[in-house]
Design a protein around this motif. Structure first.
Motif, PDB file in Angstrom:
ATOM      1  N   ARG A 182       0.815  -1.219   0.000  1.00 20.10           N
ATOM      2  CA  ARG A 182       0.000   0.000   0.000  1.00 20.10           C
ATOM      3  C   ARG A 182       0.852   1.273   0.000  1.00 20.10           C
TER       4      ARG A 182
ATOM      5  N   THR B 184      -2.847 -16.591   3.091  1.00 19.86           N
ATOM      6  CA  THR B 184      -4.000 -17.033   2.323  1.00 19.86           C
ATOM      7  C   THR B 184      -3.786 -16.795   0.830  1.00 19.86           C
TER       8      THR B 184
ATOM      9  N   SER C 218       1.039  -7.330  -1.510  1.00 16.15           N
ATOM     10  CA  SER C 218       0.323  -7.582  -0.259  1.00 16.15           C
ATOM     11  C   SER C 218      -1.170  -7.672  -0.564  1.00 16.15           C
TER      12      SER C 218
ATOM     13  N   SER D 266       4.018  -3.322   5.195  1.00 15.54           N
ATOM     14  CA  SER D 266       4.261  -3.155   6.635  1.00 15.54           C
ATOM     15  C   SER D 266       4.827  -4.417   7.282  1.00 15.54           C
TER      16      SER D 266
ATOM     17  N   GLN E 143       0.186 -12.026   8.326  1.00 14.79           N
ATOM     18  CA  GLN E 143      -0.396 -12.773   7.206  1.00 14.79           C
ATOM     19  C   GLN E 143       0.465 -12.640   5.956  1.00 14.79           C
TER      20      GLN E 143
ATOM     21  N   ASN F 250      10.947   0.749   3.585  1.00 15.54           N
ATOM     22  CA  ASN F 250       9.768   1.288   4.235  1.00 15.54           C
ATOM     23  C   ASN F 250      10.164   2.574   4.942  1.00 15.54           C
TER      24      ASN F 250
ATOM     25  N   GLN G 174      -1.039 -12.227  -4.789  1.00 10.08           N
ATOM     26  CA  GLN G 174      -0.997 -12.046  -3.322  1.00 10.08           C
ATOM     27  C   GLN G 174      -0.071 -13.068  -2.663  1.00 10.08           C
ATOM     28  N   VAL G 175       0.881 -12.540  -1.924  1.00  5.22           N
ATOM     29  CA  VAL G 175       1.800 -13.389  -1.165  1.00  5.22           C
ATOM     30  C   VAL G 175       1.314 -13.417   0.278  1.00  5.22           C
TER      31      VAL G 175
HETATM   32  C1  LIG Z   1      -7.993 -13.512   6.909  1.00  2.00           C
HETATM   33  C2  LIG Z   1      -6.894 -12.622   6.449  1.00  2.00           C
HETATM   34  C3  LIG Z   1      -6.005 -13.096   5.531  1.00  2.00           C
HETATM   35  C4  LIG Z   1      -4.981 -12.275   5.066  1.00  2.00           C
HETATM   36  N1  LIG Z   1      -4.113 -12.784   4.151  1.00  2.00           N
HETATM   37  C5  LIG Z   1      -3.113 -11.998   3.706  1.00  2.00           C
HETATM   38  C6  LIG Z   1      -2.155 -12.488   2.767  1.00  2.00           C
HETATM   39  O1  LIG Z   1      -2.202 -13.647   2.345  1.00  2.00           O
HETATM   40  N2  LIG Z   1      -1.189 -11.646   2.337  1.00  2.00           N
HETATM   41  C7  LIG Z   1      -1.089 -10.348   2.775  1.00  2.00           C
HETATM   42  O2  LIG Z   1      -0.195  -9.623   2.328  1.00  2.00           O
HETATM   43  N3  LIG Z   1      -1.965  -9.881   3.671  1.00  2.00           N
HETATM   44  C8  LIG Z   1      -2.976 -10.661   4.134  1.00  2.00           C
HETATM   45  N4  LIG Z   1      -3.864 -10.129   5.013  1.00  2.00           N
HETATM   46  C9  LIG Z   1      -3.826  -8.679   5.292  1.00  2.00           C
HETATM   47  C10 LIG Z   1      -2.777  -8.240   6.280  1.00  2.00           C
HETATM   48  O3  LIG Z   1      -3.289  -8.412   7.586  1.00  2.00           O
HETATM   49  C11 LIG Z   1      -2.412  -6.755   6.069  1.00  2.00           C
HETATM   50  O4  LIG Z   1      -3.574  -5.976   6.163  1.00  2.00           O
HETATM   51  C12 LIG Z   1      -1.763  -6.461   4.707  1.00  2.00           C
HETATM   52  O5  LIG Z   1      -0.697  -7.368   4.480  1.00  2.00           O
HETATM   53  C13 LIG Z   1      -1.249  -5.044   4.670  1.00  2.00           C
HETATM   54  O6  LIG Z   1      -0.750  -4.703   3.411  1.00  2.00           O
HETATM   55  P1  LIG Z   1       0.390  -3.585   3.249  1.00  2.00           P
HETATM   56  O7  LIG Z   1       1.570  -3.966   4.046  1.00  2.00           O
HETATM   57  O8  LIG Z   1       0.578  -3.356   1.791  1.00  2.00           O
HETATM   58  O9  LIG Z   1      -0.336  -2.273   3.803  1.00  2.00           O
HETATM   59  P2  LIG Z   1      -0.069  -1.437   5.132  1.00  2.00           P
HETATM   60  O10 LIG Z   1      -0.121  -2.309   6.321  1.00  2.00           O
HETATM   61  O11 LIG Z   1      -0.961  -0.269   5.037  1.00  2.00           O
HETATM   62  O12 LIG Z   1       1.444  -0.970   4.977  1.00  2.00           O
HETATM   63  C14 LIG Z   1       1.894  -0.021   4.074  1.00  2.00           C
HETATM   64  C15 LIG Z   1       3.349   0.286   4.440  1.00  2.00           C
HETATM   65  O13 LIG Z   1       3.907   1.190   3.489  1.00  2.00           O
HETATM   66  C16 LIG Z   1       4.750   2.094   4.168  1.00  2.00           C
HETATM   67  N5  LIG Z   1       4.871   3.302   3.340  1.00  2.00           N
HETATM   68  C17 LIG Z   1       3.903   4.213   3.088  1.00  2.00           C
HETATM   69  N6  LIG Z   1       4.384   5.175   2.276  1.00  2.00           N
HETATM   70  C18 LIG Z   1       5.679   4.868   2.022  1.00  2.00           C
HETATM   71  C19 LIG Z   1       6.714   5.489   1.272  1.00  2.00           C
HETATM   72  N7  LIG Z   1       6.503   6.622   0.578  1.00  2.00           N
HETATM   73  N8  LIG Z   1       7.921   4.916   1.258  1.00  2.00           N
HETATM   74  C20 LIG Z   1       8.178   3.778   1.953  1.00  2.00           C
HETATM   75  N9  LIG Z   1       7.219   3.138   2.680  1.00  2.00           N
HETATM   76  C21 LIG Z   1       6.002   3.685   2.704  1.00  2.00           C
HETATM   77  C22 LIG Z   1       4.082   2.326   5.490  1.00  2.00           C
HETATM   78  O14 LIG Z   1       5.047   2.759   6.461  1.00  2.00           O
HETATM   79  C23 LIG Z   1       3.502   0.952   5.813  1.00  2.00           C
HETATM   80  O15 LIG Z   1       4.404   0.190   6.601  1.00  2.00           O
HETATM   81  C24 LIG Z   1      -4.872 -10.951   5.538  1.00  2.00           C
HETATM   82  C25 LIG Z   1      -5.757 -10.486   6.488  1.00  2.00           C
HETATM   83  C26 LIG Z   1      -6.755 -11.312   6.955  1.00  2.00           C
HETATM   84  C27 LIG Z   1      -7.692 -10.781   7.972  1.00  2.00           C
END
Ligand SMILES: Cc1cc2nc3c(=O)[nH]c(=O)nc-3n(C[C@H](O)[C@H](O)[C@H](O)COP(=O)(O)OP(=O)(O)OC[C@H]3O[C@@H](n4cnc5c(N)ncnc54)[C@H](O)[C@@H]3O)c2cc1C
Ligand SMILES: Nc1ncnc2c1ncn2[C@@H]1O[C@H](COP(=O)(O)O)[C@@H](O)[C@H]1O
Lengths: 262, 316
Positions: B208, B252, B234, B267, B271, B286, B248-249
């Motif tokens: 994200r 799940t 993610s 982040s 999961q 990050n 998706q890595v």
């Molecule tokens: C039942 C269930 C199953 C799931 N299965 C999976 C799965 O298989 N795989 C998975 O990935 N997730 C899974 N999830 C979701 C997981 O819990 C997280 O919500 C998800 O991984 C978060 O994605 P993210 O790290 O991209 O987003 P975020 O958690 O929002 O992280 C974004 C990161 O980007 C950083 N960032 C922002 N701007 C910048 C910038 N300009 N430069 C550098 N860094 C920056 C932030 O500091 C933050 O750390 C599952 C959740 C549930 C409930």
């Protein structure tokens, strides 16, 4: 149409569970429990289908009396009634064979389950149930409309039901597959099928008056002895904590000279 | 007899690489059971693939039927049951791909067998207890299947690919597939020139932190091009529709274990970590120094990805 949805009570997926010091089990005392997230998606899908086609949504869970909470959550979202099979923790195979009894009794047109419980990560119960019933199955149900689309906001079902068939889009390796199942059938949910609604306050009030039938596991005549027995729980191997690098040059240097991966 | 049957996966005539990782587990299982390894080839017009599979065991059972042209669990589970019987198998194995996950529990029900999903390997030097991840990989459970016939799916990243040997027998298997209640409508394939995510030596994953869909082609793809990498993501960005589901890595999604994994703007939720912590070297970029991804990264770069990713692309 009648839809049966299954909801498992699982440990909160945001928290790490502790392992008993002797490795004999997991320490769940004081843990928060929730409805398995995939099952919330299943309830949501069932509610949308019932709204679109008319009918009833029945929520079933197998577990301790505490699982009543997760059934009530489904009822608060809008499901009509609940069934709780009172039992100890069982393996997915026993769950599937108990559900088979419930299905034979309830005769639903569609059973919607989660693809996987986030505690045992088995990804089995739906397929097992379909096998035992000799019903068609579509696992990992998804849809083409994105989760931020207008279609999703309008709470349209992703599973299409017409003329005694359900058409389901599935998430599989390498793409998306579409299957058409003759009802009755089993569908298991993936993450992109929908955004489950939150229970509203009036919904929660109404749920209190809805029926939750309790069934003793013994009364169903199913041998629930484990086909798969867990004999030990252990921590996964820990990764060595790494280092922080200052800049791109240092990173590239480390990758070339230390990790030797470039 | 206590033979081991490997259910292979054939797509458009080609054997999926994951099949050979399941063979490696099967070879060890056969040593323990005192039986041999046999294979099952299912599909339509799969003679060539079946001939190739014969090199991995004492026999290959070939169910070649127009009704098996597409991987329908309802039909394939019946074939797996028949194949297990024909092979005298007490262990039936398949790689935990999306197809393996779909069909094997159904086959287990038909066989009356207990099943262990997504296993990492045997638990000891003898016996049949196996290890599998539970609780998003935070716990490793040792499980025993108590039924005579055991059904297992293996996590592909945990096993090397088996090597071919002398060709075994090729045997036809015919199964009555009348009365199927599932119709295969279509497959929308994601066309990609890139190495497959689960087999790539390098994987670049975006999260994200990339802010919007357009930054995948703008930043992640050129970096992946430089390293001949597969691309992952993610859940957050898959849900947002920036990239296809199949990227998706995680717990799940797909499990990957490349030589080198880049988590960019991710982040590090448990999961997500569940699907990549087996990678040999992990790089995290990050801007938040407290992001949990840094707890498992070998090399962490606390920086704005919009600044450092272009620099990385340029300097590679
Ligand atoms: C039942 C269930 C199953 C799931 N299965 C999976 C799965 O298989 N795989 C998975 O990935 N997730 C899974 N999830 C979701 C997981 O819990 C997280 O919500 C998800 O991984 C978060 O994605 P993210 O790290 O991209 O987003 P975020 O958690 O929002 O992280 C974004 C990161 O980007 C950083 N960032 C922002 N701007 C910048 C910038 N300009 N430069 C550098 N860094 C920056 C932030 O500091 C933050 O750390 C599952 C959740 C549930 C409930
Ligand atoms: N004890 C249970 N009670 C109700 N539903 C269950 C139970 N166990 C499994 N299920 C259902 O089966 C799905 C898959 O579970 P599993 O095979 O354990 O990963 C879950 O998402 C639930 O919908």
């Amino acid at each position: 149409m009648k839809i049966l949805v299954t909801v498992k009570r699982v440990t909160d997926y945001e928290r790490k569970v502790k392992i008993a010091p002797d490795g004999s089990g997991l320490v769940t005392d004081g843990m928060n429990f929730v409805a398995n997230p995939f099952d919330e998606i299943a309830v949501e899908e069932a509610l949308r289908l019932a709204k679109a086609h008319g009918g009833e949504v029945v929520v079933a869970s197998i577990g301790s009396k505490d699982a009543t909470q997760q059934i009530r959550q489904g009822l608060a979202m809008g499901a009509n009634r609940g069934i709780l099979v009172l039992s100890d923790e069982l393996d997915p195979d026993a769950v599937a064979r108990l559900l088979q009894k419930i299905v034979e009794d309830e005769q639903p047109d569609l059973v919607i389950m989660g693809k996987q419980a986030t505690d045992d990560d088995a990804n089995q119960a739906g397929q097992l149930l379909a096998g035992y019933l000799d019903w068609p199955q579509a696992t990992f149900a998804s849809k083409t409309a994105a989760l931020d689309s207008d279609e999703e906001k309008a709470q349209k079902p992703g599973v299409e039901v017409a003329d005694g068939h359900a058409t389901v889009l599935r998430e599989v390796d390498g793409g998306l597959e579409t299957l058409k199942l003759k009802l009755p059938a089993i569908v298991t949910t993936d993450l992109r099928l929908n955004h489950p609604r939150f229970a509203s306050l009036p919904g929660i009030m109404k749920a209190k008056k809805k029926e939750v039938k309790e069934i003793a596991v013994d009364s169903l005549g199913v041998d629930v002895s484990a086909k798969v027995r867990t004999v030990k729980y252990a921590e996964p191997p820990e990764r060595q904590a790494g280092v922080k690098v200052e800049d791109v040059d240092e990173l590239l240097g480390k990758l070339k000279n230390e990790a030797k991966v470039l | 007899m206590s033979n081991v049957l490997v259910v292979s996966e054939i797509s458009e005539g080609a054997i999926k690489g994951a099949t050979f990782t399941a063979v490696t587990f099967a070879n060890e299982a056969a040593k323990r059971s005192g039986g041999n390894v046999q294979l099952l080839a299912i599909g339509s017009g799969i003679g060539e693939a079946a001939g190739e599979l014969a090199k991995y065991g004492a026999a290959v059972h070939v169910a070649d039927d127009a009704a098996l042209a597409n991987p329908l669990a309802e039909a394939y589970a019946k074939v797996i049951k028949a194949g297990a019987e024909a092979a005298g198998a007490t262990v039936v194995v398949m790689a935990a791909t999306s197809h393996g996950k779909d069909v094997m529990p159904r086959a287990a029900a038909l066989l009356g067998a207990g099943m262990a999903s997504d296993i990492l390997g045997f638990a000891g030097d003898e016996g049949f207890a196996v290890r599998r991840p539970v609780q998003a990989g935070n716990v490793i459970a040792t499980v025993e299947i108590t039924t005579d016939t055991k059904v297992i799916t293996t996590r592909p990243t945990e096993f090397d690919a088996a090597q071919p040997g002398d060709a075994g027998e090729v045997k036809a298997l015919s199964v009555d597939l009348g009365g199927l209640k599932t119709e295969y409508v279509k497959f929308d394939k994601i066309e990609s020139e890139r190495p497959e995510l689960t087999e790539a030596r390098v994987v670049i994953s975006g999260g994200r932190g990339l802010k919007e869909a357009g930054n995948f082609p703008a930043l992640i793809e050129p970096l992946a091009d430089k390293l001949n990498a597969g691309i992952g993501a993610s859940r957050a960005v898959v849900d947002a529709g920036w990239v296809p589901n199949d990227m998706q890595v995680g717990q799940t999604g797909k499990v990957v274990a490349p030589e080198l994994y880049f988590a960019i703007g991710i982040s590090g939720a448990i999961q997500h970590v569940a699907g990549m912590k087996g990678s040999k070297t992990i790089v995290a970029i990050n801007k938040d120094p407290d992001a949990p991804i840094f707890q498992i990264a070998d090399y962490g770069l606390v920086a704005d990805l919009f600044k450092v990713v272009p620099e990385l692309i340029e300097k590679l």
